[in-house]
Design a protein around this motif. Structure first.
Motif, mmCIF file in Angstrom:
data_model
loop_
_atom_site.group_PDB
_atom_site.id
_atom_site.type_symbol
_atom_site.label_atom_id
_atom_site.label_comp_id
_atom_site.label_asym_id
_atom_site.label_seq_id
_atom_site.Cartn_x
_atom_site.Cartn_y
_atom_site.Cartn_z
ATOM 1 N N ALA A 75 -0.546 18.606 2.652
ATOM 2 C CA ALA A 75 -0.186 18.276 4.034
ATOM 3 C C ALA A 75 -0.865 16.983 4.484
ATOM 4 C CB ALA A 75 -0.567 19.422 4.969
ATOM 5 N N ALA A 76 -2.142 16.840 4.188
ATOM 6 C CA ALA A 76 -2.873 15.638 4.595
ATOM 7 C C ALA A 76 -2.288 14.396 3.930
ATOM 8 C CB ALA A 76 -4.358 15.779 4.254
ATOM 9 N N GLN A 77 -1.928 14.504 2.663
ATOM 10 C CA GLN A 77 -1.358 13.354 1.960
ATOM 11 C C GLN A 77 -0.003 12.983 2.547
ATOM 12 O OE1 GLN A 77 -3.260 11.607 -0.289
ATOM 13 N NE2 GLN A 77 -1.655 10.150 0.164
ATOM 14 N N ALA A 78 0.811 13.970 2.866
ATOM 15 C CA ALA A 78 2.109 13.691 3.485
ATOM 16 C C ALA A 78 1.930 13.038 4.854
ATOM 17 C CB ALA A 78 2.911 14.991 3.612
ATOM 18 N N GLU A 79 0.899 13.456 5.595
ATOM 19 C CA GLU A 79 0.629 12.854 6.901
ATOM 20 C C GLU A 79 0.189 11.400 6.759
ATOM 21 O OE1 GLU A 79 -2.227 15.665 8.299
ATOM 22 O OE2 GLU A 79 -0.685 17.098 8.927
ATOM 23 N N ARG A 80 -0.618 11.103 5.742
ATOM 24 C CA ARG A 80 -1.020 9.705 5.501
ATOM 25 C C ARG A 80 0.208 8.846 5.205
ATOM 26 N NH1 ARG A 80 -4.804 12.430 2.030
ATOM 27 N NH2 ARG A 80 -6.689 12.772 3.231
ATOM 28 N N ASN A 81 1.100 9.386 4.402
ATOM 29 C CA ASN A 81 2.326 8.679 4.055
ATOM 30 C C ASN A 81 3.185 8.451 5.303
ATOM 31 O OD1 ASN A 81 4.272 7.499 2.415
ATOM 32 N ND2 ASN A 81 5.152 9.444 1.809
ATOM 33 N N ALA A 82 3.320 9.478 6.137
ATOM 34 C CA ALA A 82 4.105 9.360 7.368
ATOM 35 C C ALA A 82 3.487 8.356 8.335
ATOM 36 C CB ALA A 82 4.238 10.728 8.039
ATOM 37 N N GLY B 286 0.794 -1.230 0.000
ATOM 38 C CA GLY B 286 0.000 0.000 0.000
ATOM 39 C C GLY B 286 0.820 1.271 0.000
ATOM 40 N N GLU B 287 2.059 1.198 0.507
ATOM 41 C CA GLU B 287 2.846 2.430 0.582
ATOM 42 C C GLU B 287 3.237 2.942 -0.807
ATOM 43 O OE1 GLU B 287 6.399 2.079 2.916
ATOM 44 O OE2 GLU B 287 7.202 0.478 1.687
ATOM 45 N N CYS B 288 3.237 2.087 -1.801
ATOM 46 C CA CYS B 288 3.519 2.545 -3.166
ATOM 47 C C CYS B 288 2.444 3.538 -3.612
ATOM 48 C CB CYS B 288 3.565 1.362 -4.131
ATOM 49 S SG CYS B 288 4.890 0.201 -3.795
ATOM 50 N N GLU B 289 1.174 3.213 -3.327
ATOM 51 C CA GLU B 289 0.080 4.110 -3.682
ATOM 52 C C GLU B 289 0.146 5.399 -2.867
ATOM 53 O OE1 GLU B 289 -3.728 2.191 -3.512
ATOM 54 O OE2 GLU B 289 -2.972 0.428 -4.560
ATOM 55 N N LEU B 290 0.486 5.291 -1.577
ATOM 56 C CA LEU B 290 0.585 6.479 -0.728
ATOM 57 C C LEU B 290 1.696 7.413 -1.205
ATOM 58 C CD1 LEU B 290 0.065 4.966 2.821
ATOM 59 C CD2 LEU B 290 -1.437 6.569 1.634
ATOM 60 N N GLU B 291 2.852 6.837 -1.541
ATOM 61 C CA GLU B 291 3.970 7.643 -2.049
ATOM 62 C C GLU B 291 3.583 8.327 -3.355
ATOM 63 O OE1 GLU B 291 7.087 8.400 -1.136
ATOM 64 O OE2 GLU B 291 7.217 7.238 0.695
ATOM 65 N N ARG C 140 3.333 12.399 -4.075
ATOM 66 C CA ARG C 140 4.049 13.089 -5.146
ATOM 67 C C ARG C 140 3.085 13.754 -6.131
ATOM 68 N NH1 ARG C 140 7.038 12.227 -1.779
ATOM 69 N NH2 ARG C 140 9.010 11.130 -1.814
ATOM 70 N N ARG C 141 1.985 13.037 -6.432
ATOM 71 C CA ARG C 141 1.005 13.567 -7.382
ATOM 72 C C ARG C 141 0.388 14.873 -6.858
ATOM 73 N NH1 ARG C 141 -1.113 9.056 -8.408
ATOM 74 N NH2 ARG C 141 -2.659 9.052 -6.756
ATOM 75 N N ALA C 142 0.139 14.934 -5.558
ATOM 76 C CA ALA C 142 -0.428 16.151 -4.969
ATOM 77 C C ALA C 142 0.484 17.348 -5.219
ATOM 78 C CB ALA C 142 -0.664 15.955 -3.471
ATOM 79 N N LEU C 143 1.787 17.117 -5.152
ATOM 80 C CA LEU C 143 2.741 18.202 -5.410
ATOM 81 C C LEU C 143 2.762 18.593 -6.884
ATOM 82 C CD1 LEU C 143 5.703 16.999 -3.192
ATOM 83 C CD2 LEU C 143 4.311 19.039 -2.831
ATOM 84 N N VAL C 144 2.825 17.583 -7.746
ATOM 85 C CA VAL C 144 2.919 17.830 -9.184
ATOM 86 C C VAL C 144 1.656 18.508 -9.706
ATOM 87 C CG1 VAL C 144 3.061 16.693 -11.437
ATOM 88 C CG2 VAL C 144 4.545 15.953 -9.583
#
Length: 168
Positions: free
Chosen positions: A135-142, A113-118, A122-126
């Motif tokens: 911020a929320a996406q980075a927190e989910r990843n963390a 699952g971490e592949c999708e989170l990563e 990245r997609r949120a930034l791009v």
């Protein structure tokens, strides 16, 4: 009592005796998103804390007051990441109660699952998403990384070799 203006952590001046309203709104919004993302049924989780149903509904918009208070405490703390690591260690209690097979299954679920989170991070930034979404996406990843770390610690504690965790 005279209040002085001091530079805030986020590039704005705040008075020593008050919190910037915009910063407080950001803390509440982040708390609400973390609360909603962190559980399957946010209202049920709020009710677990013995609050009224109306209060539980408000948590979806403002977040739990305990989480907001923790965010206020962390703002300006000299070592916030150390405090966050301590809180995360306390939250890992369920990992310690898992059986060996449950740990391995959870670990494998996380590494897939971490592949999708990563990618979403990245997609949120791009895609230039709004900052709070980033911020929320980075927190989910963390959060996924923190859980994986807790499981890795349990593997070490229980003497489960890498090959068993990865290949059964």
């Amino acid at each position: 009592m005279e209040c002085t203006s001091v530079p805030g952590r986020f590039g704005h001046d705040i008075r020593e005796d008050e919190m910037n309203p915009r910063l407080m709104d950001l803390k509440r919004e982040g708390s609400a998103r973390a609360h909603s993302d962190g559980v399957r049924v946010p209202k049920k989780e709020a009710l677990r804390m013995h609050v009224a149903p109306r209060t539980a509904r408000r948590w979806n918009h403002e977040g739990p007051p305990q989480l907001t208070q923790l965010a206020v405490y962390m703002d300006g703390h000299p070592s916030p990441h150390r405090i966050a690591a301590h809180v995360m260690a306390l939250a890992e209690d369920d990992v310690a109660r898992m059986t060996k097979d449950e740990l391995i299954m959870e670990y494998r679920r996380i590494i897939v699952g971490e592949c999708e989170l990563e990618a979403a991070d990245r997609r949120a930034l791009v895609e230039q998403c709004p900052w709070l979404d980033i911020a929320a996406q980075a927190e989910r990843n963390a959060a996924s990384d923190a859980r994986k770390a807790a499981i890795a610690r349990q593997f070490e504690l229980r003497g489960i070799p890498w090959t068993v965790a990865h290949h059964g």
